[in-house]
Design an enzyme around this catalytic site. Structure first.
Site: not given
Ligand SMILES: Cc1cc2nc3c(=O)[nH]c(=O)nc-3n(C[C@H](O)[C@H](O)[C@H](O)COP(=O)(O)OP(=O)(O)OC[C@H]3O[C@@H](n4cnc5c(N)ncnc54)[C@H](O)[C@@H]3O)c2cc1C
Lengths: 332, 390
Positions: B129, B161, B244, B373
């Site tokens: 991202s 993360s 995954e 979404e």
């Protein structure tokens, strides 16, 4: 075992048979159409004329019946022919061959003097009535006065029957009745999955045909997402049924319960959703979505889904068997 | 190392016994009153899990795995889920980078990267991202240019993360121009100590500093660290991602059940909280049904994978289902614990702290790994095949 057979092999036949059944008003004619295709005895032992297949083979048949709004006590025929096969093989054979039609009064007991929720109770020759001690008796319907149980139930036309004193007939032990009720959960869930699949298909077809604001309804994300959620519900039901039938060991009772209660909740919601997608057309008698809604609600009522959730709630808060939390003191 | 026991359930029983002996003290997530486990303690526990056969179960032995099947993986994960065990520190390594490397990596890369993931020498993060590329990942702009020294990477990642605690980054970058969209994307295994990488922690709604911004300034990446050819890496990665998405953290439904068990058990330690619990019994029964149905998703998926079936877009179904079911549970649990009396005993305080943490953490579950979404879009487009135009 049964390696050469696949439950999917029954899909096509089952669909055709349901269409043939929908084309006649005669209950006996439906019985023989179903019987000729081997659909009534699919899980009944071979000794009574059944195919002796595992329960997962009943799933595509029940899905087709749900999708085809089959107005026949099919679930009851399957359950009774299996339950009666050993103790009362003649009756089981007669059910498998479609010679006689039996149904089950899912609500009330003999002691109440009145029982209800018997699919096609006015046309069936035999009626299983539960007793307060957990056993049941298969009685003849001749002479019993029948009326519709529920205004909302059109296709099953479930009946309320007034009993004339103590009943006589073939008996089922409390164990046999418990097994029958347990198996009923999965058969109903599969039936509801079929009904749901039909609602979803109808809604998707309409959305990809009707234009508003110059675009197909299916181009609007609000409807696309609604339909996607309905598919999730449908697949969740189906996987619940598959798992419950896959012999999950000690998890089996909860797997069955969840498959059934999940279907009872999600199925009617998908029919409601399809009605919304259809707009005004969805509110007409002619569009069969309301029949699916009625059919699924009827099954939920006959399986006492609402009460069953309450019972599960009671059991759930009565304590957990998870050994990791054993040390926490239990004071209630 | 453990070998496959023949009778079903034996692998699970082995896992259960191991956990009973080794998941103790502050490693347990139901003992919030203890000093929280340190990163090193958590890593040591995870490495021990691997040695005992509770991780790397399906990976080939040549790469440090146990060479077993998804069936044993599922059995072990049921037990891991039922236990109050911490979430894996290196789940990106084990459930994302590892499978991708197995799919597209060279033999040298497999031998180099895979064993260290399982021994916890290398913790991985996922650099996909970007500020301008979230749901629309194909809009990413981080560039990789081939030079005589190797690849040079420039750009910025976000929400990465565990980046500040990782040794390697699975980095997705672009070789061409932004307009190429899915074409010209390349995957790298970047060492996090490479000069030019600047990592800044972002505080999340829980108050933790776990996810990060990662800046790449003329970061030189060796050719040997490229995973698959440019373009090929990405297409293989998306295949792996769909599997995954469906199968990672396979213990989830049993973990949710365990959280519910904890809440109920704690409430039963005090007549006053039991009275509160009674008021929510029906809501919790609905949740319990959903947890059980989630097991249906997981077990059906495992059977399909074992039968060699393609997963494709259907991985969106369990993702959507578990994230929303867990949020529903967490909301109810948070409401219940908020009503605990002020003089509640330790078991209740432990449950309260755990449920509050779960409540906040669950808010991310409908955002990461593809938002709700986006999952709904995938289901509508690729499973229902709904037309947008006649
Ligand atoms: C706790 C956490 C950990 C994460 N860890 C990592 C990580 O390790 N590595 C990594 O690469 N990323 C990670 N992410 C990032 C995550 O993948 C993104 O947040 C996610 O893909 C959404 O992107 P976004 O945040 O840019 O939101 P946006 O894409 O901007 O979305 C904002 C809102 O718009 C909606 N939306 C977007 N597009 C559409 C559309 N077409 N139709 C309808 N609605 C739409 C979304 O559903 C959402 O509700 C993490 C995120 C969180 C919360």
């Amino acid at each position: 075992m049964f390696d050469d057979l696949d439950p999917k092999d029954f899909e096509e036949t089952a669909r055709e048979v349901m269409e043939a059944c929908a084309a006649t008003d005669d209950l006996a004619a439906r019985a023989s159409t179903l019987a000729e295709a081997g659909l009534l005895g699919v899980i009944a032992p071979e000794a009574v004329g059944g195919l002796g297949l595992p329960a997962r083979f009943a799933v595509p048949i029940l899905e087709a019946a749900g999708a085809g709004l089959l107005a026949f006590p099919l679930i009851e025929a399957m359950l009774l022919s299996e339950a009666l096969a050993h103790a009362h093989p003649e009756m089981a054979s007669a059910l498998v061959s479609g010679e006689t039609i039996a149904t089950i009064a899912w609500l009330g007991t003999e002691a109440d003097g009145i029982v209800a929720g018997a699919p096609r109770g006015e046309g069936a020759e035999h009626l299983l009535v539960f007793r307060a001690d957990g056993s049941a008796v298969l009685t003849e319907t001749a002479g019993l006065s029948a009326q519709l149980s529920d205004q909302l139930d059109t296709d099953f036309a479930s009946a309320t029957l007034r009993l004339a004193g103590p009943l006589t007939g073939l008996e089922l032990s409390p164990d046999a009745v418990a097994t029958l009720k347990d198996n009923a959960q999965i058969l109903r869930a599969a039936f509801i999955a079929g009904s749901t699949a039909s609602c979803l298909k109808q809604a998707c077809d309409l959305a990809q045909d009707r234009v508003q604001f110059g675009r197909l309804l299916s181009s609007y994300q609000a409807l696309r997402h609604r339909l996607a959620r309905d598919l999730l519900a449908l697949e969740t039901m189906r996987m619940g049924v598959t798992r419950a039938l896959s012999n999950p060991g000690e998890a089996a009772p909860m797997a069955r319960r969840a498959a059934w209660l999940g279907a009872a909740r999600m199925g009617p919601a998908c029919a409601e959703s399809a009605i919304q997608v259809f707009g005004g057309m969805g509110f007409t008698w002619e569009v069969p979505l309301h029949r699916h809604l009625r059919q699924m609600r009827t099954l939920a009522i006959q399986g006492q889904a609402a009460a069953s959730v309450s019972a599960l709630a009671e059991t759930l808060i009565s304590g957990s068997s998870n050994q990791w939390y054993e040390e926490v003191p239990d004071v209630v | 190392m453990t070998t496959a026991p023949k009778d079903p359930g034996a692998y699970g029983a082995m896992a259960r016994t191991w956990l009973q002996q080794n998941l103790t003290g502050n490693l347990r997530t139901d003992r919030v009153h203890e000093t929280p486990a340190t990163l090193d303690e958590l890593k040591a526990f995870e490495a021990a899990m691997h040695r005992a056969g509770l991780a790397g179960i399906t990976w080939p032995k040549a790469y440090g795995g146990h060479g077993l099947t998804l069936r044993e993986h599922l059995e072990a994960n049921r037990e891991i889920g039922l236990a109050p065990a911490p979430n894996a520190v290196n789940s990106i390594g084990k459930e994302l980078a590892g499978p991708i490397i197995q799919a597209v990596g060279t033999e040298e890369q497999k031998l180099e990267y895979l064993p260290k993931i399982l021994t916890m020498e290398n913790v991985w993060c996922q650099g996909f991202s970007e500020p301008g590329a979230g749901s629309d990942l194909a809009a990413l702009r981080t560039r990789a240019d081939r030079t005589s020294d190797g690849w040079v990477v420039n750009g910025q990642k976000i929400w990465t993360s565990g980046a500040s605690k990782s040794q390697r980054c699975l980095l997705l970058a672009r070789t061409g121009v932004k307009e190429d969209r899915h074409k010209g994307l390349v995957l790298f295994a970047v060492p996090m100590d490479t000069p030019g990488i600047d990592t800044r922690e972002i505080r999340s709604i829980e108050g933790h500093r776990h996810f990060c911004e990662v800046f790449f300034n003329d970061v030189v990446v060796d050719e040997a660290n490229m995973l698959g050819a440019p373009d090929e890496g990405w297409s293989a990665a998306t295949r792996v991602l769909s599997i995954e998405r469906a199968s990672n953290r396979m213990y989830r439904s049993w973990r949710f059940e365990s959280e519910l068990d904890h809440l109920i058990t704690a409430c039963r330690s005090d007549a006053r909280t039991y009275a509160i619990l009674q008021g929510y019994a029906r809501d919790l029964a609905e949740v319990r049904i959903e947890i059980e149905l989630l097991k249906g998703h997981v077990e059906t998926l495992v059977e399909a994978l074992l039968a060699g079936e393609e997963i494709g877009p259907s991985g969106s179904l369990p993702k959507l289902y578990w994230s929303e079911a867990h949020q529903k549970f967490a909301r109810i649990a948070a409401e219940i614990v908020a009503r605990f009396p002020t003089d509640a005993g330790q078991p209740l305080l432990d449950a309260k702290a755990r449920m509050e943490a779960i409540y906040l953490a669950s808010r991310a579950e409908t955002i990461y790994a593809g938002t709700t979404e986006i999952q709904l879009d995938i289901i509508a487009k690729r499973i229902l095949n709904l037309k947008k135009a006649a």
